[in-house]
Design a protein around this motif. Structure first.
Motif, PDB file in Angstrom:
ATOM      1  N   ASP A 158       0.891  -1.163   0.000  1.00  0.00           N
ATOM      2  CA  ASP A 158       0.000   0.000   0.000  1.00  0.00           C
ATOM      3  C   ASP A 158       0.928   1.211   0.000  1.00  0.00           C
ATOM      4  O   ASP A 158       1.464   1.600   1.036  1.00  0.00           O
ATOM      5  N   TRP A 159       1.159   1.769  -1.197  1.00  0.00           N
ATOM      6  CA  TRP A 159       2.125   2.855  -1.351  1.00  0.00           C
ATOM      7  C   TRP A 159       1.672   4.082  -0.576  1.00  0.00           C
ATOM      8  O   TRP A 159       0.541   4.508  -0.672  1.00  0.00           O
ATOM      9  N   ARG A 160       2.567   4.633   0.198  1.00  0.00           N
ATOM     10  CA  ARG A 160       2.319   5.839   0.991  1.00  0.00           C
ATOM     11  C   ARG A 160       2.825   7.056   0.223  1.00  0.00           C
ATOM     12  O   ARG A 160       3.510   6.929  -0.789  1.00  0.00           O
ATOM     13  N   ASP A 161       2.544   8.237   0.747  1.00  0.00           N
ATOM     14  CA  ASP A 161       3.046   9.452   0.123  1.00  0.00           C
ATOM     15  C   ASP A 161       4.572   9.433   0.151  1.00  0.00           C
ATOM     16  O   ASP A 161       5.177   9.180   1.199  1.00  0.00           O
ATOM     17  N   ALA A 162       5.154   9.696  -0.993  1.00  0.00           N
ATOM     18  CA  ALA A 162       6.613   9.709  -1.091  1.00  0.00           C
ATOM     19  C   ALA A 162       7.144  11.048  -0.588  1.00  0.00           C
ATOM     20  O   ALA A 162       6.613  12.097  -0.941  1.00  0.00           O
ATOM     21  N   PRO A 163       8.191  11.014   0.247  1.00  0.00           N
ATOM     22  CA  PRO A 163       8.809  12.278   0.656  1.00  0.00           C
ATOM     23  C   PRO A 163       9.458  12.939  -0.560  1.00  0.00           C
ATOM     24  O   PRO A 163       9.684  12.298  -1.592  1.00  0.00           O
ATOM     25  N   ALA A 164       9.769  14.202  -0.441  1.00  0.00           N
ATOM     26  CA  ALA A 164      10.416  14.934  -1.532  1.00  0.00           C
ATOM     27  C   ALA A 164      11.743  14.268  -1.890  1.00  0.00           C
ATOM     28  O   ALA A 164      12.448  13.760  -1.011  1.00  0.00           O
ATOM     29  N   PRO A 165      12.093  14.252  -3.181  1.00  0.00           N
ATOM     30  CA  PRO A 165      13.404  13.721  -3.573  1.00  0.00           C
ATOM     31  C   PRO A 165      14.517  14.453  -2.827  1.00  0.00           C
ATOM     32  O   PRO A 165      14.399  15.646  -2.554  1.00  0.00           O
ATOM     33  N   GLN A 166      15.582  13.725  -2.510  1.00  0.00           N
ATOM     34  CA  GLN A 166      16.688  14.281  -1.728  1.00  0.00           C
ATOM     35  C   GLN A 166      17.959  14.367  -2.571  1.00  0.00           C
ATOM     36  O   GLN A 166      18.671  13.373  -2.725  1.00  0.00           O
ATOM     37  N   PRO A 167      18.271  15.551  -3.114  1.00  0.00           N
ATOM     38  CA  PRO A 167      19.551  15.695  -3.809  1.00  0.00           C
ATOM     39  C   PRO A 167      20.689  15.413  -2.823  1.00  0.00           C
ATOM     40  O   PRO A 167      20.700  15.939  -1.713  1.00  0.00           O
ATOM     41  N   GLY A 168      21.596  14.524  -3.217  1.00  0.00           N
ATOM     42  CA  GLY A 168      22.716  14.172  -2.346  1.00  0.00           C
ATOM     43  C   GLY A 168      22.311  13.361  -1.127  1.00  0.00           C
ATOM     44  O   GLY A 168      23.089  13.250  -0.184  1.00  0.00           O
ATOM     45  N   GLY A 169      21.103  12.776  -1.133  1.00  0.00           N
ATOM     46  CA  GLY A 169      20.611  12.002   0.014  1.00  0.00           C
ATOM     47  C   GLY A 169      21.575  10.883   0.403  1.00  0.00           C
ATOM     48  O   GLY A 169      22.287  10.334  -0.440  1.00  0.00           O
ATOM     49  N   GLU A 170      21.592  10.579   1.693  1.00  0.00           N
ATOM     50  CA  GLU A 170      22.512   9.566   2.210  1.00  0.00           C
ATOM     51  C   GLU A 170      22.184   8.190   1.647  1.00  0.00           C
ATOM     52  O   GLU A 170      21.036   7.753   1.665  1.00  0.00           O
ATOM     53  N   LEU A 171      23.212   7.518   1.148  1.00  0.00           N
ATOM     54  CA  LEU A 171      23.071   6.180   0.581  1.00  0.00           C
ATOM     55  C   LEU A 171      23.799   5.175   1.470  1.00  0.00           C
ATOM     56  O   LEU A 171      24.870   5.479   1.998  1.00  0.00           O
ATOM     57  N   VAL A 172      23.227   3.981   1.612  1.00  0.00           N
ATOM     58  CA  VAL A 172      23.910   2.936   2.376  1.00  0.00           C
ATOM     59  C   VAL A 172      25.188   2.551   1.638  1.00  0.00           C
ATOM     60  O   VAL A 172      25.286   2.707   0.407  1.00  0.00           O
ATOM     61  N   PRO A 173      26.225   2.088   2.364  1.00  0.00           N
ATOM     62  CA  PRO A 173      27.545   1.871   1.762  1.00  0.00           C
ATOM     63  C   PRO A 173      27.575   1.083   0.439  1.00  0.00           C
ATOM     64  O   PRO A 173      28.235   1.530  -0.501  1.00  0.00           O
ATOM     65  N   PRO A 174      26.889  -0.066   0.306  1.00  0.00           N
ATOM     66  CA  PRO A 174      27.033  -0.775  -0.970  1.00  0.00           C
ATOM     67  C   PRO A 174      26.392  -0.026  -2.146  1.00  0.00           C
ATOM     68  O   PRO A 174      26.893  -0.088  -3.275  1.00  0.00           O
ATOM     69  N   ILE A 175      25.318   0.695  -1.902  1.00  0.00           N
ATOM     70  CA  ILE A 175      24.672   1.481  -2.955  1.00  0.00           C
ATOM     71  C   ILE A 175      25.567   2.666  -3.324  1.00  0.00           C
ATOM     72  O   ILE A 175      25.775   2.966  -4.496  1.00  0.00           O
ATOM     73  N   ARG A 176      26.126   3.317  -2.320  1.00  0.00           N
ATOM     74  CA  ARG A 176      27.043   4.437  -2.569  1.00  0.00           C
ATOM     75  C   ARG A 176      28.226   3.958  -3.414  1.00  0.00           C
ATOM     76  O   ARG A 176      28.628   4.609  -4.381  1.00  0.00           O
ATOM     77  N   ALA A 177      28.783   2.789  -3.078  1.00  0.00           N
ATOM     78  CA  ALA A 177      29.911   2.245  -3.841  1.00  0.00           C
ATOM     79  C   ALA A 177      29.492   1.945  -5.278  1.00  0.00           C
ATOM     80  O   ALA A 177      30.235   2.260  -6.220  1.00  0.00           O
ATOM     81  N   ALA A 178      28.311   1.356  -5.468  1.00  0.00           N
ATOM     82  CA  ALA A 178      27.834   1.055  -6.823  1.00  0.00           C
ATOM     83  C   ALA A 178      27.683   2.331  -7.634  1.00  0.00           C
ATOM     84  O   ALA A 178      28.061   2.380  -8.810  1.00  0.00           O
TER      85      ALA A 178
END
Length: 187
Positions: free
Chosen positions: A132-152
């Protein structure tokens, strides 16, 4: 990336997540490299063992983008799934489909939180879920990424140095042999 392309990718990922959750499984992290605005394909991470293997396997999604000479990438993953596989602290919102759009110049994190509505359980207790999709928060320019995603994301834009006439083709074959699911577009 043009809005129409972004919306198509986001809708496609939401559909894939709904289908996977209905079958009792969260789709694995996926990378979508783009070259000059054209989607190269979708590459899902190989089966992972918890811990270091998961961190490495997710980061290695970058190989295909680097081999293709991607100028943009989109990665999608589920908060709880990646935190569990990589043995990382769980962050909010969870459950949540995350998508990051990245270029060499930076990235924007998009989050699509959802509530899990259990539809049924199989004899082994695996739940069929309807998100059940909820309201999406505003996109985050430069938002924090978890380490493996940041590395990818970071390694996607590091030119691949391979002494071969077709580094992209070789990379596709090697990744498929390692268990990555590769679906290339016609482009």
């Amino acid at each position: 990336m043009e809005t129409q392309m972004w919306n198509a990718l986001a809708d496609s990922m939401k559909g894939a997540y709904a289908a996977g959750l209905a079958e009792g499984a969260v789709p694995r992290p996926v990378i979508m490299p783009l070259v000059r605005g054209r989607l190269v394909g979708l590459i899902w991470v190989r089966p992972l063992k918890s811990g270091e293997d998961a961190l490495t396997g997710i980061a290695q999604l970058s190989n295909i983008a680097a081999a293709a000479g991607a100028d943009e990438v989109v990665l999608a993953w589920e908060t709880h799934d990646v935190a569990t596989a990589c043995e990382l602290p769980l962050s909010d919102p969870a459950p949540c489909l995350n998508m990051v759009h990245a270029t060499r110049d930076g990235h924007v994190l998009h989050r699509f939180p959802y509530e899990e509505r259990v539809l049924a359980r199989d004899p082994e207790g695996v739940a069929s879920i309807d998100p059940d999709w909820r309201d999406a928060p505003a996109p985050q320019p430069g938002g924090e990424l978890v380490p493996p995603i940041r590395a990818a994301v970071e390694f996607s834009f590091v030119p691949m140095e391979m002494d071969h006439p077709n580094p992209f083709g070789v990379t596709v074959v090697l990744m498929e042999e390692d268990g990555y699911k590769v679906r290339l577009t016609e482009a």
